[in-house]
Design a protein around this motif. Structure first.
Motif, PDB file in Angstrom:
ATOM      1  N   PHE A 240       0.316  -2.182  -0.422  1.00  0.00           N
ATOM      2  CA  PHE A 240       0.653  -3.067  -1.542  1.00  0.00           C
ATOM      3  C   PHE A 240       1.564  -2.349  -2.548  1.00  0.00           C
ATOM      4  N   GLY A 241       1.232  -1.102  -2.844  1.00  0.00           N
ATOM      5  CA  GLY A 241       2.029  -0.346  -3.806  1.00  0.00           C
ATOM      6  C   GLY A 241       3.453  -0.143  -3.325  1.00  0.00           C
ATOM      7  N   TYR A 242       3.582   0.151  -2.034  1.00  0.00           N
ATOM      8  CA  TYR A 242       4.930   0.364  -1.488  1.00  0.00           C
ATOM      9  C   TYR A 242       5.731  -0.935  -1.511  1.00  0.00           C
ATOM     10  N   ALA A 243       5.093  -2.030  -1.078  1.00  0.00           N
ATOM     11  CA  ALA A 243       5.798  -3.327  -1.061  1.00  0.00           C
ATOM     12  C   ALA A 243       6.165  -3.759  -2.477  1.00  0.00           C
ATOM     13  N   TYR A 244       5.277  -3.513  -3.407  1.00  0.00           N
ATOM     14  CA  TYR A 244       5.541  -3.900  -4.795  1.00  0.00           C
ATOM     15  C   TYR A 244       6.698  -3.096  -5.379  1.00  0.00           C
ATOM     16  N   SER A 245       6.809  -1.827  -4.951  1.00  0.00           N
ATOM     17  CA  SER A 245       7.885  -0.968  -5.486  1.00  0.00           C
ATOM     18  C   SER A 245       9.263  -1.408  -5.002  1.00  0.00           C
TER      19      SER A 245
ATOM     20  N   ILE B  68       2.682  -9.683   1.953  1.00  0.00           N
ATOM     21  CA  ILE B  68       2.767  -8.606   2.948  1.00  0.00           C
ATOM     22  C   ILE B  68       1.394  -7.982   3.193  1.00  0.00           C
ATOM     23  N   VAL B  69       0.632  -7.778   2.114  1.00  0.00           N
ATOM     24  CA  VAL B  69      -0.652  -7.089   2.250  1.00  0.00           C
ATOM     25  C   VAL B  69      -1.777  -8.042   2.671  1.00  0.00           C
ATOM     26  N   PHE B  70      -1.551  -9.360   2.533  1.00  0.00           N
ATOM     27  CA  PHE B  70      -2.603 -10.341   2.833  1.00  0.00           C
ATOM     28  C   PHE B  70      -3.141 -10.236   4.270  1.00  0.00           C
ATOM     29  N   PRO B  71      -2.279 -10.194   5.307  1.00  0.00           N
ATOM     30  CA  PRO B  71      -2.818 -10.071   6.681  1.00  0.00           C
ATOM     31  C   PRO B  71      -3.634  -8.788   6.889  1.00  0.00           C
ATOM     32  N   VAL B  72      -3.208  -7.727   6.196  1.00  0.00           N
ATOM     33  CA  VAL B  72      -3.948  -6.463   6.324  1.00  0.00           C
ATOM     34  C   VAL B  72      -5.354  -6.614   5.746  1.00  0.00           C
TER      35      VAL B  72
END
Length: 337
Positions: free
Chosen positions: A18-23, A46-50
């Motif tokens: 999540f942090g990487y995608a948000y950045s 992006i993080v939802f399926p995980v």
């Protein structure tokens, strides 16, 4: 990896993704479905399926963990039940025990068709109660009486019978109690109790007890031998007659009885006993003739044998002929057959 470590690791991984995608500042993304729309940052999508995958794996691990837990619990419970099954077998009890697992059910089915026997060898296990049971059984097999209240045997079992037999052999006062109420005990316990009382108690005590049991020939002869050895307080002629009449004595038995008492009773007593017996039971006639010969009552012997066929009592007839010809023989040299 344990469940706790897996959860922590997966959460760290989700946060990192999540942090990487948000950045990356990907902005927002809207999803529409069946007239409904949802607008969220792209990093969330992006993080939802995980997250979903992590939750599903948590449930999967927990579900099969619970299954494994209950299986292990069933095995542990069946192990405890199997110990109880073995204890019941050793104590000769017929307790109905239920097993949960297939393997233990099969094992119990096999063991139920076999007899568990305790050997003389030293026995050890992790179960102290089982060790104690085996030790008590070994003591019983060695002839010791086990009186522990915690040692509960099937009262109708062979083991209980043997333990009671040991008590009879150890405690003469208990043997006396058995003869006072023989209806409460098995025949072999009564028999052993009577033999022990014959050996250790006086005729005064024995005369109070012997009528309580059913005598057979073997016990009767042991009783008569005891009486002959302690005749000062022994049976009267009437009591001897009463005992003998209840037994299926043959000629040899009556003869053995006569020899048992001929040195103990007064001549008139033993003659009176066997005279009465011979008038009631033909099998006692040989013993009566023996007693008469022992006390040199030849005329009475002649009177009796003269009324019999030539083929009967030939030994006594031969003895009379020898005496008349001046030859004398000991009675023991004559065959009564």
């Amino acid at each position: 990896m344990g469940l706790k470590k897996y959860i922590i690791s997966s959460i760290i991984f989700i946060i990192a993704v999540f942090g990487y995608a948000y950045s990356l500042e990907l902005g927002e993304y809207e999803i529409s479905l069946l007239g409904y729309s949802l607008n969220l940052p792209a990093s969330v999508w992006i993080v939802f399926p995980v997250v979903v995958l992590a939750l599903v794996t948590y449930l999967h691990i927990i579900f099969y963990g619970l299954i494994n837990y209950f299986k292990q619990k069933a095995v542990i419970k069946d192990h405890e039940t199997m110990i109880e099954f073995i204890k019941s077998g050793l104590l000769e009890k017929t307790n109905v025990l239920k097993f949960r697992t297939k393997d233990f059910k099969n094992l119990s089915s096999i063991l139920s068709q076999l007899k568990i026997v305790v050997t003389d060898e030293r026995f050890t296990s992790s179960n102290e109660e089982l060790n104690k049971i085996v030790g008590n059984i070994q003591d019983i097999n060695d002839g010791k009486f086990v009186s522990e209240k915690s040692f509960k045997i099937n009262e109708t079992s062979k083991l209980a019978n043997l333990n009671m037999l040991n008590k009879v052999n150890e405690q003469i006062d208990f043997a006396v109690d058995v003869l006072k109420k023989p209806e409460n005990y098995s025949s072999n316990i009564i028999r052993q109790a009577f033999e022990n009382v014959l050996e250790e108690k006086t005729m005064t005590t024995i005369k109070k007890l012997y009528k309580n049991i059913k005598l057979d020939k073997e016990l009767a002869f042991k009783l008569f031998e005891k009486d002959a050895a302690n005749n000062e307080f022994g049976f009267t002629a009437e009591e001897i007659l009463a005992i003998v009449k209840d037994l299926d004595f043959n000629k040899d038995d009556y003869l053995a009885l006569a020899k048992n008492y001929e040195k103990i009773l007064k001549p008139d007593q033993i003659i009176s006993i066997f005279e009465k017996l011979s008038t009631e039971v033909e099998e006692a006639t040989t013993a009566y003739l023996h007693v008469l010969c022992e006390y040199e009552m030849i005329d009475r012997v002649k009177e009796i044998v003269s009324l019999t066929p030539d083929t009967e009592y030939t030994a006594f007839k031969a003895l009379l002929d020898l005496k008349e010809s001046g030859k004398y023989y000991n009675l023991e040299t004559i065959s009564y057959k």
